[in-house]
Motif scaffolding. Structure first.
Motif, mmCIF file in Angstrom:
data_model
loop_
_atom_site.group_PDB
_atom_site.id
_atom_site.type_symbol
_atom_site.label_atom_id
_atom_site.label_comp_id
_atom_site.label_asym_id
_atom_site.label_seq_id
_atom_site.Cartn_x
_atom_site.Cartn_y
_atom_site.Cartn_z
ATOM 1 N N ALA A 121 -8.593 -2.878 8.999
ATOM 2 C CA ALA A 121 -7.707 -4.044 8.873
ATOM 3 C C ALA A 121 -8.515 -5.321 8.707
ATOM 4 O O ALA A 121 -8.193 -6.177 7.870
ATOM 5 C CB ALA A 121 -6.795 -4.134 10.098
ATOM 6 N N HIS A 122 -9.571 -5.470 9.499
ATOM 7 C CA HIS A 122 -10.433 -6.657 9.397
ATOM 8 C C HIS A 122 -11.023 -6.771 7.995
ATOM 9 O O HIS A 122 -10.980 -7.846 7.368
ATOM 10 C CB HIS A 122 -11.552 -6.567 10.433
ATOM 11 C CG HIS A 122 -12.683 -7.522 10.195
ATOM 12 N ND1 HIS A 122 -12.549 -8.886 10.359
ATOM 13 C CD2 HIS A 122 -13.948 -7.312 9.775
ATOM 14 C CE1 HIS A 122 -13.704 -9.478 10.054
ATOM 15 N NE2 HIS A 122 -14.566 -8.536 9.702
ATOM 16 N N GLU A 123 -11.572 -5.685 7.469
ATOM 17 C CA GLU A 123 -12.228 -5.724 6.168
ATOM 18 C C GLU A 123 -11.238 -6.005 5.044
ATOM 19 O O GLU A 123 -11.531 -6.776 4.114
ATOM 20 C CB GLU A 123 -12.958 -4.403 5.905
ATOM 21 C CG GLU A 123 -14.136 -4.145 6.829
ATOM 22 C CD GLU A 123 -15.252 -5.170 6.634
ATOM 23 O OE1 GLU A 123 -15.374 -5.724 5.520
ATOM 24 O OE2 GLU A 123 -15.990 -5.422 7.602
ATOM 25 N N GLU A 124 -10.058 -5.392 5.104
ATOM 26 C CA GLU A 124 -9.082 -5.588 4.034
ATOM 27 C C GLU A 124 -8.492 -6.995 4.068
ATOM 28 O O GLU A 124 -8.268 -7.614 3.012
ATOM 29 C CB GLU A 124 -7.968 -4.543 4.134
ATOM 30 C CG GLU A 124 -8.414 -3.148 3.743
ATOM 31 C CD GLU A 124 -8.848 -3.078 2.295
ATOM 32 O OE1 GLU A 124 -8.187 -3.695 1.435
ATOM 33 O OE2 GLU A 124 -9.858 -2.410 2.012
ATOM 34 N N LEU A 125 -8.202 -7.522 5.236
ATOM 35 C CA LEU A 125 -7.672 -8.883 5.311
ATOM 36 C C LEU A 125 -8.698 -9.901 4.831
ATOM 37 O O LEU A 125 -8.342 -10.916 4.211
ATOM 38 C CB LEU A 125 -7.258 -9.215 6.749
ATOM 39 C CG LEU A 125 -6.039 -8.470 7.298
ATOM 40 C CD1 LEU A 125 -5.770 -8.897 8.731
ATOM 41 C CD2 LEU A 125 -4.806 -8.707 6.435
ATOM 42 N N PRO A 130 -6.822 -7.105 -5.000
ATOM 43 C CA PRO A 130 -7.313 -6.879 -6.369
ATOM 44 C C PRO A 130 -8.525 -7.724 -6.722
ATOM 45 O O PRO A 130 -9.416 -7.284 -7.456
ATOM 46 C CB PRO A 130 -6.106 -7.252 -7.235
ATOM 47 C CG PRO A 130 -4.927 -7.114 -6.332
ATOM 48 C CD PRO A 130 -5.408 -7.475 -4.970
ATOM 49 N N ALA A 131 -8.591 -8.963 -6.210
ATOM 50 C CA ALA A 131 -9.699 -9.860 -6.547
ATOM 51 C C ALA A 131 -10.830 -9.790 -5.542
ATOM 52 O O ALA A 131 -11.863 -10.447 -5.727
ATOM 53 C CB ALA A 131 -9.200 -11.300 -6.650
ATOM 54 N N GLY A 132 -10.662 -9.009 -4.487
ATOM 55 C CA GLY A 132 -11.703 -8.898 -3.469
ATOM 56 C C GLY A 132 -11.871 -10.136 -2.623
ATOM 57 O O GLY A 132 -12.896 -10.315 -1.961
ATOM 58 N N THR A 133 -10.862 -10.987 -2.616
ATOM 59 C CA THR A 133 -10.936 -12.228 -1.836
ATOM 60 C C THR A 133 -10.168 -12.154 -0.528
ATOM 61 O O THR A 133 -10.056 -13.147 0.186
ATOM 62 C CB THR A 133 -10.402 -13.400 -2.671
ATOM 63 O OG1 THR A 133 -9.051 -13.112 -3.071
ATOM 64 C CG2 THR A 133 -11.269 -13.631 -3.896
ATOM 65 N N GLY A 134 -9.632 -10.999 -0.214
ATOM 66 C CA GLY A 134 -8.909 -10.836 1.036
ATOM 67 C C GLY A 134 -7.407 -10.861 0.836
ATOM 68 O O GLY A 134 -6.885 -11.581 -0.024
ATOM 69 N N LEU A 135 -6.705 -10.078 1.633
ATOM 70 C CA LEU A 135 -5.253 -10.024 1.552
ATOM 71 C C LEU A 135 -4.602 -11.213 2.231
ATOM 72 O O LEU A 135 -3.486 -11.596 1.887
ATOM 73 C CB LEU A 135 -4.744 -8.723 2.197
ATOM 74 C CG LEU A 135 -5.177 -7.418 1.535
ATOM 75 C CD1 LEU A 135 -4.723 -6.234 2.379
ATOM 76 C CD2 LEU A 135 -4.600 -7.313 0.130
ATOM 77 N N GLY A 136 -5.302 -11.793 3.237
ATOM 78 C CA GLY A 136 -4.697 -12.867 4.006
ATOM 79 C C GLY A 136 -3.580 -12.341 4.886
ATOM 80 O O GLY A 136 -3.336 -11.137 4.986
ATOM 81 N N GLY A 137 -2.868 -13.242 5.530
ATOM 82 C CA GLY A 137 -1.759 -12.836 6.373
ATOM 83 C C GLY A 137 -2.215 -11.977 7.544
ATOM 84 O O GLY A 137 -3.294 -12.157 8.102
#
Length: 304
Positions: A121-125, A130-137
């Protein structure tokens, strides 16, 4: 820094079980694969709840608390197989939650699964999307286990359980100060002690006699050797329910998250079958408040 915003022990005991058709379909498939002599009486012995039903209950409980507003990622942690076998959980979850969040599932890691899910979860957020800039939220980690299972040499949970963790990189919550998942020698499960088997191992903070509100909580998994864990004077040591599988230490965290917000919490877990040793250190719960005269800045205040 990742923060655990909320931990919810979702009640599932009153949920409707699967229908007779699902049980019959599972039994037929088992006999087809393993032979006509395959016992299937255990399908009628357990409560018979499936993961889609339990996930719906978790979503409802979290929505009622206003915890789903910005969920961008759902990570399922599955320790035991789903009773039903005709619905793919990833697509089901993506359709069930608003905004069609990214969905992952952690399996085959035993009791280490929830710890790995938090790292994911930490790495994906922070870096996913798609852009590798983080999902945020925020991310939702759902730890699931059900007990309508065939007899097995490994630990089978005593009842169905779901614990939900909502995490993110900002806002209120408990900061993650340390998280480790390490390989450890496999071993036979130690004999259960009276303390391990005692009912009511998961206690509310106000049920711990003489516990200071800000005393650190040290939560031990069923198979963790207490002598191998650092315990300080004044620490409150709690043992997870021996009837749980992967949800044990997280149930204890849920019980103490709101009851003792000013206390730090350390979880220790050991998966003897697969050979993992895990720990998670969380700081006291904090809340971000607007500073007087500076609306564009924030400060953190520890909730006492």
């Amino acid at each position: 820094m990742l923060r655990v915003r909320a931990v919810v022990d979702v009640p599932v005991d009153d949920l409707v079980p699967v229908g007779e058709g699902t049980r019959r379909s599972v039994a037929e498939d088992l006999r087809y694969v393993y032979g006509e002599g395959q016992p299937t009486d255990w399908l009628d012995a357990g409560p018979g709840r499936d993961y889609p039903t339990m996930i719906r209950a978790a979503r409802a409980a979290l929505a009622e608390r206003g915890l789903l507003d910005d969920v961008r990622l759902v990570v399922l942690v599955v320790t035991t197989p789903d009773l039903q076998h005709e619905r793919l959980l990833g697509g089901f979850v993506a359709d069930l939650f608003d905004g069609r969040p990214y969905t992952f599932c952690v399996t085959e890691q035993g009791l280490a699964g929830p710890f790995t899910a938090l790292r994911l979860a930490h790495e994906e957020l922070r870096h996913g999307g798609p852009a590798g800039t983080g999902l945020g939220g925020s991310a939702l980690v759902l730890v699931l286990e059900q007990c309508t299972l065939p007899p097995a040499p490994v630990r089978v949970p005593a009842r169905d359980r779901v614990v939900a963790l909502v995490v993110g990189h900002d806002g209120p919550g408990r900061p993650v100060e340390a998280l480790t998942v390490a390989r450890a020698p496999r071993a036979a499960r130690p004999a259960a002690t009276a303390a391990d088997a005692a009912p009511g191992a998961v206690l509310a903070a106000d049920a711990v006699p003489g516990a200071a509100p800000d005393a650190r909580r040290v939560v031990l998994g069923v198979d963790v050797d207490a002598s191998a864990v650092t315990v300080l004077d004044g620490d409150v040591v709690l043992r997870a329910d021996a009837g749980a599988a992967a949800t044990g230490v997280w149930e204890v965290l849920a019980a103490h998250d709101d009851a003792a917000p000013g206390a730090s919490v350390v979880l220790h877990e050991r998966c003897v079958e697969l050979g993992y040793r895990c720990s998670l250190a969380l700081g006291p719960r904090t809340v971000r408040e607007a500073s007087p005269g500076a609306a564009d800045r924030a400060r953190e205040a520890v909730l006492a």
